[in-house]
Design an enzyme around this catalytic site. Structure first.
Site, PDB file in Angstrom:
ATOM      1  N   LYS A 116     -61.731  62.276 -17.367  1.00 14.60           N
ATOM      2  CA  LYS A 116     -62.325  61.260 -16.478  1.00 14.60           C
ATOM      3  C   LYS A 116     -63.227  61.949 -15.454  1.00 14.60           C
ATOM      4  O   LYS A 116     -64.294  61.451 -15.103  1.00 14.60           O
ATOM      5  CB  LYS A 116     -61.209  60.470 -15.778  1.00 14.60           C
ATOM      6  CG  LYS A 116     -61.665  59.251 -15.012  1.00 14.60           C
ATOM      7  CD  LYS A 116     -61.993  59.520 -13.552  1.00 14.60           C
ATOM      8  CE  LYS A 116     -62.363  58.243 -12.828  1.00 14.60           C
ATOM      9  NZ  LYS A 116     -62.781  58.473 -11.438  1.00 14.60           N
TER      10      LYS A 116
ATOM     11  N   GLU B 296     -68.332  56.110  -6.383  1.00 14.49           N
ATOM     12  CA  GLU B 296     -67.233  56.969  -5.894  1.00 14.49           C
ATOM     13  C   GLU B 296     -67.767  58.105  -5.018  1.00 14.49           C
ATOM     14  O   GLU B 296     -68.650  58.862  -5.447  1.00 14.49           O
ATOM     15  CB  GLU B 296     -66.479  57.545  -7.110  1.00 14.49           C
ATOM     16  CG  GLU B 296     -65.274  58.386  -6.714  1.00 14.49           C
ATOM     17  CD  GLU B 296     -64.432  58.840  -7.915  1.00 14.49           C
ATOM     18  OE1 GLU B 296     -64.398  58.126  -8.932  1.00 14.49           O
ATOM     19  OE2 GLU B 296     -63.819  59.907  -7.810  1.00 14.49           O
TER      20      GLU B 296
ATOM     21  N   ASP C 159     -76.157  53.206 -22.506  1.00 13.79           N
ATOM     22  CA  ASP C 159     -74.971  52.446 -22.905  1.00 13.79           C
ATOM     23  C   ASP C 159     -73.750  53.326 -22.607  1.00 13.79           C
ATOM     24  O   ASP C 159     -73.287  54.100 -23.439  1.00 13.79           O
ATOM     25  CB  ASP C 159     -75.066  52.112 -24.398  1.00 13.79           C
ATOM     26  CG  ASP C 159     -73.892  51.287 -24.879  1.00 13.79           C
ATOM     27  OD1 ASP C 159     -72.872  51.223 -24.169  1.00 13.79           O
ATOM     28  OD2 ASP C 159     -73.990  50.721 -25.976  1.00 13.79           O
TER      29      ASP C 159
ATOM     30  N   HIS D 181     -62.523  63.672   0.045  1.00 15.98           N
ATOM     31  CA  HIS D 181     -62.550  62.214   0.073  1.00 15.98           C
ATOM     32  C   HIS D 181     -62.396  61.715   1.501  1.00 15.98           C
ATOM     33  O   HIS D 181     -63.059  60.790   1.927  1.00 15.98           O
ATOM     34  CB  HIS D 181     -61.400  61.642  -0.766  1.00 15.98           C
ATOM     35  CG  HIS D 181     -61.704  61.600  -2.233  1.00 15.98           C
ATOM     36  ND1 HIS D 181     -62.430  60.610  -2.802  1.00 15.98           N
ATOM     37  CD2 HIS D 181     -61.387  62.446  -3.230  1.00 15.98           C
ATOM     38  CE1 HIS D 181     -62.549  60.838  -4.106  1.00 15.98           C
ATOM     39  NE2 HIS D 181     -61.927  61.952  -4.379  1.00 15.98           N
TER      40      HIS D 181
HETATM   41  C1  MEV Z   1     -61.350  61.589  -9.704  1.00 20.50           C
HETATM   42  O1  MEV Z   1     -62.340  60.595  -9.864  1.00 20.50           O
HETATM   43  C2  MEV Z   1     -61.481  62.647 -10.775  1.00 20.50           C
HETATM   44  C3  MEV Z   1     -60.373  63.696 -10.776  1.00 20.50           C
HETATM   45  O2  MEV Z   1     -59.103  63.065 -10.841  1.00 20.50           O
HETATM   46  C4  MEV Z   1     -60.591  64.569 -11.980  1.00 20.50           C
HETATM   47  C5  MEV Z   1     -59.471  65.547 -12.260  1.00 20.50           C
HETATM   48  O3  MEV Z   1     -58.326  65.291 -11.853  1.00 20.50           O
HETATM   49  O4  MEV Z   1     -59.767  66.576 -12.900  1.00 20.50           O
HETATM   50  C6  MEV Z   1     -60.373  64.507  -9.514  1.00 20.50           C
END
Ligand code: MEV
Length: 427
Positions: A264, A86, A280, A378
């Site tokens: 995430k 990413e 792992d 991005h």
């Molecule tokens: C994208 O890979 C991760 C985000 O969505 C994390 C977040 O929203 O805090 C940008």
């Protein structure tokens, strides 16, 4: 000066060519020609080694392997390898690490590396009697488990304790035994599973019940890492920016839909380092999310608040089941190189770096989301990829990226038009 004491603050690292970056790293981490060759090999894992690692092998699959710079953790500088597909993640980690460098930089601590092995006992005729029999036999059960791994014991690890509880389930009451094992520098799944399997017949004798599962728990809540960092308010955009980040965190802490995305973002950092070091990562993800739900409500793994000076403080606590002995970390040449680049000798240090990158990543996401939004960064990277695909080289790349962003339409046909016009321009 040993490379461990060199600064990881490398300004403009992202602007260098790939060759320049490799050469900076070769100097910084004292890479051998073989290790540089590995970086150029496109994945570092030979077919023979891959074929020994899993079943039905056809080939290997490479990920980009980069490094985040600027990390200062407990007063020591680290360059941190990350493997991830990413865009923006490595850049965000490096940028936020720069803001967190002040003083000692990021501060970390860990519990002992204790993993839990579970033994499930069914059809127990007398629960109270079974529990007291196990309590009485605790010492000999632990001793029996430790006979299976004298090396781990020699290094100060091994089975340390046993905990017992009964649980109500859909299919009846069960006796659940937890074997607590200090795994030292190993992730521990092999050691713990071996011990649990070996203890099962004795547990059946003691309880009069029937053992079914004997397996490690990935909710590694006895093997925690704690990370803390302070960012000066003026470095993050002032008081309003600090408040906005705290509001964004509060949203995640209160709402599982947001917490899942927020966490995430943390795992973007933690898992990228885990992949680079061949950990792992499924175990780490499972542990992190289960820990985030430990109160019965899925929440943010991190916490952001303001200190007395109005500066932003971030705290992250999470399970960290990592190892540097055994497993793919030992057999994957890129993973060995990753450990060398970080200059680390213990699993504890690896886990603390992984959590530190998670916290930096979290801040990067919160800052972007509360300020310009996530798409701008991005889009810049997307634009960069498009102009390179369209044939831009060297100095043309940045020029073409700027021009493409100006059009407001980040598409391949536009990139081609721009790159052609730059190339056609007389010098
Ligand atoms: C994208 O890979 C991760 C985000 O969505 C994390 C977040 O929203 O805090 C940008």
């Amino acid at each position: 000066m040993t490379y461990k004491s060199k600064s990881s603050r490398i300004s403009g690292f992202y602007k260098m060519t790939l060759e320049e970056r490799v050469s900076v790293l070769t100097e910084r981490a004292e890479l051998t020609p073989e290790e540089v060759g590995l970086l150029r090999s496109g994945g570092g894992l030979g077919l023979e080694a891959a074929n020994r690692m899993i079943e039905n092998v056809l080939g290997t699959m490479a990920y980009p392997f980069g490094v985040a710079v600027n990390f200062r953790i407990n007063g020591r500088d680290y360059i941190v390898p990350m493997a991830i597909e990413e865009p923006s993640v490595v850049a965000a980690a490096s940028n936020m690490a720069r803001l967190m460098r002040e003083g000692e930089g990021i501060r970390t601590s860990s519990t002992d590396p204790v993993m839990i092995g579970q033994i499930q006992v069914l059809d127990v005729p007398d629960m109270e009697k079974a529990i007291s029999s196990i309590e009485d036999a605790k010492g000999s059960l632990i001793e029996g488990a430790n006979k299976l791994d004298p090396v781990l014991v020699r290094f100060g690890g091994g089975a340390k304790d046993i905990e017992i509880r009964s649980i109500e389930t859909e299919t009846g009451i069960m006796l659940i035994i937890h074997l607590l094992v200090d795994c030292r520098d190993a992730m521990g799944a092999n050691a713990v599973n071996t011990m649990c399997e070996a203890l099962a017949p004795r547990i059946e004798e003691l309880t009069g019940g029937r053992v079914l599962l004997r397996i490690i728990s990935n909710l590694a809540d006895r093997r925690l890492v704690h990370v803390e960092a302070i960012v000066k308010k003026d470095d993050i955009g002032g008081e309003d920016a600090v408040d906005a980040i705290i509001d964004a965190w509060a949203f995640a802490d209160a709402d599982p839909y947001r917490a899942s995305t927020h966490n995430k973002g943390i795992m973007n950092g933690t898992i990228a380092v885990a992949l680079a070091a061949a950990q792992d990562h499924r175990a780490l993800e499972a542990g992190a999310h289960a820990y985030a739900a430990r109160t019965g409500h899925y929440r943010s793994l991190s916490r952001w608040y303001k200190n007395g000076e109005g500066d932003l403080v971030g705290v992250l606590e999470m399970p960290m089941a990592v190892g540097i002995v055994g497993g793919a970390t030992k057999t994957h040449p890129m993973a060995r190189l990753a450990l060398k680049i970080m200059g680390i000798n213990t699993a504890k240090e690896l886990g603390e770096i992984m959590a530190a990158v998670g916290l930096a990543q979290n801040l990067g996401a919160l800052r972007a989301l509360t300020q310009e939004g996530i798409q701008r960064g991005h889009m810049r990277l997307h634009a960069r990829n498009l102009v390179v695909m369209a044939g831009a080289e060297g100095e043309q790349i940045e020029k073409a990226v700027e021009a493409l962003i100006q059009t407001g339409a980040i598409r391949f046909d536009k990139a081609q038009e721009i790159v052609h016009s730059i190339k056609d321009k007389p010098k």
